[in-house]
Design an enzyme around this catalytic site. Structure first.
Site, PDB file in Angstrom:
ATOM      1  N   THR A  15       2.267 -22.715   3.367  1.00  0.00           N
ATOM      2  CA  THR A  15       1.409 -21.872   4.215  1.00  0.00           C
ATOM      3  C   THR A  15      -0.067 -22.141   3.932  1.00  0.00           C
ATOM      4  OG1 THR A  15       1.441 -20.020   2.652  1.00  0.00           O
ATOM      5  CG2 THR A  15       3.112 -19.993   4.386  1.00  0.00           C
ATOM      6  N   ASP A  38       5.690 -28.405  -5.280  1.00  0.00           N
ATOM      7  CA  ASP A  38       6.385 -27.142  -5.034  1.00  0.00           C
ATOM      8  C   ASP A  38       6.856 -26.571  -6.369  1.00  0.00           C
ATOM      9  OD1 ASP A  38       8.138 -25.124  -4.230  1.00  0.00           O
ATOM     10  OD2 ASP A  38       8.772 -26.258  -2.447  1.00  0.00           O
ATOM     11  N   TYR A  91      11.012  -9.478   1.206  1.00  0.00           N
ATOM     12  CA  TYR A  91       9.736  -9.871   0.585  1.00  0.00           C
ATOM     13  C   TYR A  91       9.387  -8.933  -0.567  1.00  0.00           C
ATOM     14  CZ  TYR A  91       4.689 -10.407  -0.036  1.00  0.00           C
ATOM     15  OH  TYR A  91       3.446 -10.589  -0.580  1.00  0.00           O
ATOM     16  N   VAL A 119      -4.686  -7.525   1.393  1.00  0.00           N
ATOM     17  CA  VAL A 119      -5.942  -8.230   1.151  1.00  0.00           C
ATOM     18  C   VAL A 119      -6.398  -8.935   2.435  1.00  0.00           C
ATOM     19  CG1 VAL A 119      -7.094  -9.903  -0.354  1.00  0.00           C
ATOM     20  CG2 VAL A 119      -5.090  -8.627  -1.191  1.00  0.00           C
ATOM     21  N   ASP A 138       8.798  -2.715   8.166  1.00  0.00           N
ATOM     22  CA  ASP A 138       7.453  -2.136   8.025  1.00  0.00           C
ATOM     23  C   ASP A 138       7.522  -0.779   7.339  1.00  0.00           C
ATOM     24  OD1 ASP A 138       5.719  -3.994   9.043  1.00  0.00           O
ATOM     25  OD2 ASP A 138       5.582  -3.105  11.042  1.00  0.00           O
TER      26      ASP A 138
HETATM   27  C1  UD1 Z   1       2.714  -6.347   3.244  1.00  0.00           C
HETATM   28  C2  UD1 Z   1       2.233  -5.671   1.976  1.00  0.00           C
HETATM   29  C3  UD1 Z   1       1.025  -6.395   1.436  1.00  0.00           C
HETATM   30  C4  UD1 Z   1       1.326  -7.855   1.298  1.00  0.00           C
HETATM   31  C5  UD1 Z   1       1.756  -8.439   2.641  1.00  0.00           C
HETATM   32  C6  UD1 Z   1       2.104  -9.902   2.530  1.00  0.00           C
HETATM   33  C7  UD1 Z   1       2.783  -3.305   2.316  1.00  0.00           C
HETATM   34  C8  UD1 Z   1       2.254  -1.935   2.464  1.00  0.00           C
HETATM   35  N1  UD1 Z   1       1.876  -4.272   2.248  1.00  0.00           N
HETATM   36  O1  UD1 Z   1       1.746  -6.182   4.196  1.00  0.00           O
HETATM   37  O2  UD1 Z   1       0.660  -5.863   0.176  1.00  0.00           O
HETATM   38  O3  UD1 Z   1       0.189  -8.518   0.890  1.00  0.00           O
HETATM   39  O4  UD1 Z   1       2.911  -7.741   3.054  1.00  0.00           O
HETATM   40  O5  UD1 Z   1       2.315 -10.452   3.767  1.00  0.00           O
HETATM   41  O6  UD1 Z   1       3.977  -3.533   2.241  1.00  0.00           O
HETATM   42  N2  UD1 Z   1       0.703  -5.310  12.781  1.00  0.00           N
HETATM   43  C9  UD1 Z   1       0.295  -4.996  14.055  1.00  0.00           C
HETATM   44  N3  UD1 Z   1      -0.076  -6.033  14.880  1.00  0.00           N
HETATM   45  C10 UD1 Z   1      -0.067  -7.340  14.479  1.00  0.00           C
HETATM   46  C11 UD1 Z   1       0.330  -7.628  13.163  1.00  0.00           C
HETATM   47  C12 UD1 Z   1       0.710  -6.584  12.335  1.00  0.00           C
HETATM   48  O7  UD1 Z   1       0.279  -3.842  14.478  1.00  0.00           O
HETATM   49  O8  UD1 Z   1      -0.433  -8.215  15.289  1.00  0.00           O
HETATM   50  C13 UD1 Z   1       1.085  -4.178  11.909  1.00  0.00           C
HETATM   51  C14 UD1 Z   1       2.368  -4.382  11.137  1.00  0.00           C
HETATM   52  O9  UD1 Z   1       3.498  -4.065  11.918  1.00  0.00           O
HETATM   53  C15 UD1 Z   1       2.149  -3.440   9.960  1.00  0.00           C
HETATM   54  C16 UD1 Z   1       0.634  -3.505   9.728  1.00  0.00           C
HETATM   55  O10 UD1 Z   1       0.067  -4.030  10.925  1.00  0.00           O
HETATM   56  O11 UD1 Z   1       2.496  -2.123  10.310  1.00  0.00           O
HETATM   57  C17 UD1 Z   1       0.250  -4.422   8.587  1.00  0.00           C
HETATM   58  O12 UD1 Z   1       0.974  -5.649   8.742  1.00  0.00           O
HETATM   59  P1  UD1 Z   1       0.649  -6.936   7.864  1.00  0.00           P
HETATM   60  O13 UD1 Z   1      -0.772  -7.280   7.968  1.00  0.00           O
HETATM   61  O14 UD1 Z   1       1.675  -7.972   8.222  1.00  0.00           O
HETATM   62  O15 UD1 Z   1       0.849  -6.437   6.384  1.00  0.00           O
HETATM   63  P2  UD1 Z   1       1.977  -5.555   5.635  1.00  0.00           P
HETATM   64  O16 UD1 Z   1       3.333  -5.872   6.139  1.00  0.00           O
HETATM   65  O17 UD1 Z   1       1.518  -4.145   5.570  1.00  0.00           O
END
Ligand code: UD1
Length: 315
Positions: free
Chosen positions: A36, A54, A142, A172, A274
């Site tokens: 990635t 890797d 994950y 982050v 989520d």
């Molecule tokens: C999770 C972890 C985070 C980790 C990450 C690695 C939690 C609380 N956090 O992040 O610590 O670093 O995985 O990948 O578990 N979303 C939208 N629209 C989009 C994309 C995402 O609404 O286009 C929403 C997602 O459904 C989610 C939120 O935004 O509810 C955050 O998503 P994302 O940025 O992927 O991170 P987490 O899954 O929270």
């Protein structure tokens, strides 16, 4: 001989840690398999020794650890939905690679490993803020894989005396985060889309909240975790975040102001795996590391948008 090893150095967090180390004059080795990570993220890191490989391959781990004193283990296969689609790949990249690295680190006499743990370990428990005494409750593959890495860190400290420190990151964001994948972090995706005049999609009702942490805070947490005495931090797990939670609806409003996007927002059902709310209690990292976030959400987002604008113009 490199003093520091950064795994996942072509990813945005690894790159940012390596940049900070080089800026203060330290010798750095980086390793990445570009699963990635991006080759372009290595531009500016020419002072670093680089190994393409890797960590699922033990020989790569041995080569990477030789002569090193401290490791920042950032390599992983991020994303909750990616792990739902392919849990086996998540496990190889997050668990197998971590055990291999720890074993090689121990064999090479590495002193300390600072590990990129994840807030996802807390799962969807209603208690806010999340503090380290809470029982982990991982939901997605994950989250399980990152938590397994944490347990391996603690095991290697207890069993072999390797100093390990696990920092639970909370969402982050910042410059160099890839905005182009369906598995990218939400802020990276929204910045790119709204700058391009494309419609952002919110999964859920938009009241989902996260403790979005600007990369500079994460880097500072790592540098502290590498330097404070072992008596304080070895074998410990702690949150590194900001202690403030922002909803996705708020994110869009702030981004409208910064990017000038005036178009609509699309709402779709929540994604599998989520969690609804995430907020860190950061008092333990304050106590043990002297950590305090130096950049807030809005300031961080302005800097991030400025960076995405620049790379857009620069091609
Ligand atoms: C999770 C972890 C985070 C980790 C990450 C690695 C939690 C609380 N956090 O992040 O610590 O670093 O995985 O990948 O578990 N979303 C939208 N629209 C989009 C994309 C995402 O609404 O286009 C929403 C997602 O459904 C989610 C939120 O935004 O509810 C955050 O998503 P994302 O940025 O992927 O991170 P987490 O899954 O929270």
């Amino acid at each position: 001989m490199a003093k520091y090893l950064v795994t996942g150095v072509a990813g945005f967090i690894g790159r940012s840690i390596a940049t900070a180390l080089i800026a203060r004059g330290d010798s750095v080795r980086g390793v990445d398999n570009f699963s990635t990570g991006k080759r372009a993220n290595l531009i500016g890191l020419e002072a670093m020794e680089f190994i393409e490989g890797d960590l699922a391959n033990v020989a790569v781990c041995h080569e990477a650890c030789g002569g090193v004193e401290v490791i920042f283990h950032q390599a992983a296969l991020p994303s909750v939905p990616r792990s739902v689609t392919d849990p086996i790949a998540s496990n190889v990249a997050c668990v197998d690679a971590t055990v291999n690295l720890l074993w090689a680190a121990k064999e090479a006499g590495v002193r300390r490993v600072v590990y990129a743990a994840s807030s996802s370990a807390y799962g969807d428990t209603p208690t806010l803020p999340k503090h380290e005494e809470m029982l982990p409750n991982p939901i997605s593959p994950y989250a399980v894989a990152k938590l397994a890495g944490e347990y391996y860190m603690q095991s290697f400290y207890k069993v072999y005396g390797l100093e390990t420190v696990a920092l639970r990151y909370f969402n982050v964001f910042g410059p160099y985060q890839d905005p182009t994948s369906q598995y990218s972090g939400v802020l990276a995706i929204f910045c790119r889309k709204m700058l391009a005049g494309e419609v952002p999609t919110i999964y859920g009702d938009g009241e989902t909240s996260r403790d979005f942490t600007f990369i500079q805070n994460t880097v500072e947490g790592n540098l502290l975790a590498a330097s404070v005495p072992a008596s304080l931090v070895a074998g410990k797990v702690m949150n590194v975040a900001t202690g403030v939670r922002i909803t996705l609806n708020e994110v869009v409003e702030v981004l409208r102001g910064i990017t000038g996007y005036a178009g609509p927002v699309k709402y779709e059902p929540e994604r599998a795996g989520d969690i609804k709310h995430s907020l860190a209690d950061i008092s333990l990292a304050g106590e043990l590391l002297g950590y305090a976030p130096s950049v807030g959400f809005r300031d961080g987002l302005e800097r991030t948008v400025a960076w995405y604008r620049k790379i857009e113009i620069g091609g």
